[in-house]
Design an enzyme around this catalytic site. Structure first.
Site, short mmCIF file in Angstrom:
data_model
loop_
_atom_site.label_atom_id
_atom_site.label_comp_id
_atom_site.label_asym_id
_atom_site.label_seq_id
_atom_site.Cartn_x
_atom_site.Cartn_y
_atom_site.Cartn_z
N ASN A 203 40.02 -15.59 15.71
CA ASN A 203 39.96 -14.27 16.35
C ASN A 203 41.09 -14.02 17.34
O ASN A 203 41.44 -12.87 17.60
CB ASN A 203 38.61 -14.09 17.05
CG ASN A 203 38.31 -15.19 18.03
OD1 ASN A 203 38.41 -16.37 17.72
ND2 ASN A 203 37.93 -14.83 19.25
N HIS A 253 30.83 -4.98 12.58
CA HIS A 253 31.72 -4.16 13.40
C HIS A 253 33.17 -4.63 13.38
O HIS A 253 34.03 -4.00 13.98
CB HIS A 253 31.20 -4.05 14.84
CG HIS A 253 31.42 -5.25 15.70
ND1 HIS A 253 32.45 -5.32 16.61
CD2 HIS A 253 30.75 -6.42 15.80
CE1 HIS A 253 32.39 -6.48 17.25
NE2 HIS A 253 31.37 -7.18 16.77
N CYS A 377 35.13 -12.05 24.00
CA CYS A 377 33.93 -12.79 24.39
C CYS A 377 34.18 -13.74 25.56
O CYS A 377 33.25 -14.27 26.13
CB CYS A 377 33.40 -13.58 23.18
SG CYS A 377 33.01 -12.53 21.77
#
Length: 453
Positions: A203, A253, A377
């Site tokens: 990510n 998402h 995150c």
């Protein structure tokens, strides 16, 4: 009939339906309104004054909902609102049918059987079920987990939780390009290894791990292979059978679907068992109790169906825009480092470090561009990215990283504007940096003995 870029955002804000405008979805830009279309009042939020909505280039954090996905979801909010677990009337039956159709669409995108797809609240929950669930189910025979140092925080935290319960975890290092050494992974597998968990697409840096090779090793060793594919679904081809994947975490998402829904792929043959992490009514065949949110699941299914049709086009377009962005910045600014492999990389992710620039200052200066310095995150932490540190990036360079995310609705104009703003801000900060001046004068900064006060 087609909508202009000028009218589409207005229609979206007024709750209009887009099904009558097939070209509208492709025309949607990540910037809500072009600068010449609508004068927006200045916005002050969190102490930052912004002239209008910034252009959006943080696609790894989340993606905008595709208007076609929203169209598919709306009936299940307004008229077809039944609980899919209600077995005695039409409302429940039609919702249940919609959920199963969405399940089949998710399965088709990854080459799975629909009976192997279990809906959850998102990839974080999937990762928890996969890592904790497998190890707890096989706790009598399997006490060892293998993962990498660059996994998503929820995988790493799940592994640490298992360590507190007495399990052993091997955290494999990665090479400077972000890829795992498959020979080292194979050597780390023990007779009591119960799970290998390796993220498909990182990510933060976008590197694509060699899933098929890892899957082959795990299959030969008889160890379940789990992959967090939240950043890979709909962006690169995935075939769970060809890649030997036993468990896989997915999120809506990240592929232009709604927030709040994900799916866990759980192989049936050979069967992999997990211990459920939530008690309740036994929905999703006992794997994940709780009412399945029909509108979200329908949106997830629609997003997967669109991704299956447009994945190749989106990939080629992201590749072109990534090269445009990289060439535009490198052509005007020196001392830039690309973090992660460029050969094995999803092109919608470009992570750059700018030497002699403080990352937070650069981010604050880029108020007109929505970018990030790493994972959303872990963005509350002021520590440098643990992913970049695992690559061997020095702390000062890790602090200067910016992640640019390119997506389906990103335009060339937005890329050019991002180049212009980034170059301007980097040059501005370097003009104020004595370190940059010293480096350009040929002084070896590492040889300097800095005095402490």
């Amino acid at each position: 009939m087609a909508l202009s870029r000028r009218l589409l955002p207005v229609l979206l804000r007024r709750g209009g339906c887009l099904s009558a405008f097939p070209s509208a979805a492709r025309a949607l830009s990540t910037a809500a309104v072009p600068a010449d279309a609508e004068e927006e009042e200045a916005v002050t939020i969190k102490g930052v004054r912004i002239s209008g909505r910034p252009l959006y280039m943080d696609m790894q954090a989340t993606t905008p909902v595709d208007p076609r996905v929203l169209d598919a979801m709306l009936p299940f909010y307004l008229s077809r609102y039944g609980n899919p677990h209600s077995r005695t009337h039409l409302y429940g039956w039609e919702s249940d049918a919609a959920v199963e159709e969405a399940r089949a669409r998710v399965a088709a995108l990854v080459g799975a059987d629909s009976r192997e797809i279990f809906f959850t609240s998102g990839a974080t929950e999937c990762n928890n079920i996969a890592v904790k669930g497998v190890m707890r189910f096989y706790r009598d025979r399997r006490r060892h987990v293998i993962t990498t140092q660059t996994e998503h925080k929820c995988v790493l935290d799940s592994c640490r939780y298992l360590q507190q319960e007495g399990f052993e975890v091997t955290y494999l290092p990665v090479r400077p390009d972000g890829l795992v050494d498959v020979a080292q992974l194979a050597d780390a597998i023990r007779p009591d290894t119960g799970l290998v968990s390796v993220m498909a697409v990182n990510n933060e840096i976008g590197v694509v791990q060699p899933l098929e090779e890892i899957g082959r090793i795990c299959r030969e060793k008889g160890v379940p292979f789990h992959t967090d594919a939240a950043q890979a679904l709909g962006k690169i081809p995935i075939d769970v059978n060809q890649m030997g994947i036993g468990l896989m975490s997915l999120s809506a998402h990240k592929i232009y679907g709604p927030k709040g829904v994900g799916a866990l792929y759980l192989r049936r043959r050979p069967r992999i068992r997990v211990e459920p992490q939530m008690s309740g009514g036994g929905q999703e065949r006992g794997i994940r109790s709780g009412t399945v949110p029909t509108p979200l699941v329908v949106g997830f299914g629609a997003a997967c169906e669109i991704a299956a049709k447009e994945m190749d086009y989106d990939y080629r377009r992201a590749t072109t825009l990534q090269q445009r962005l990289l060439d535009g910045i490198r052509g005007q600014v020196d001392d830039i480092v690309i973090n992660g492999s460029m050969e094995h990389r999803y092109p919608g992710n470009l992570n750059l470090s700018f030497a002699y620039v403080e990352g937070e200052s650069l981010l604050m200066g880029l108020k007109e561009v929505a970018v990030s310095s790493g994972s959303a995150c872990t963005s509350a932490s002021l520590e440098p990215s643990y992913v970049l540190r695992a690559l061997g990036v020095e702390e000062d360079m890790a602090h200067t990283s910016i992640r640019f995310g390119i997506g389906r609705f990103t335009t060339e104009e937005e890329v050019d504007r991002a180049i212009e703003l980034t170059v301007h801000q980097v040059k501005k900060l370097r003009d104020m940096s004595p370190l940059y001046e010293m480096a350009k004068a040929g002084i070896d900064l590492k040889s300097i003995q800095w005095a402490q006060h």
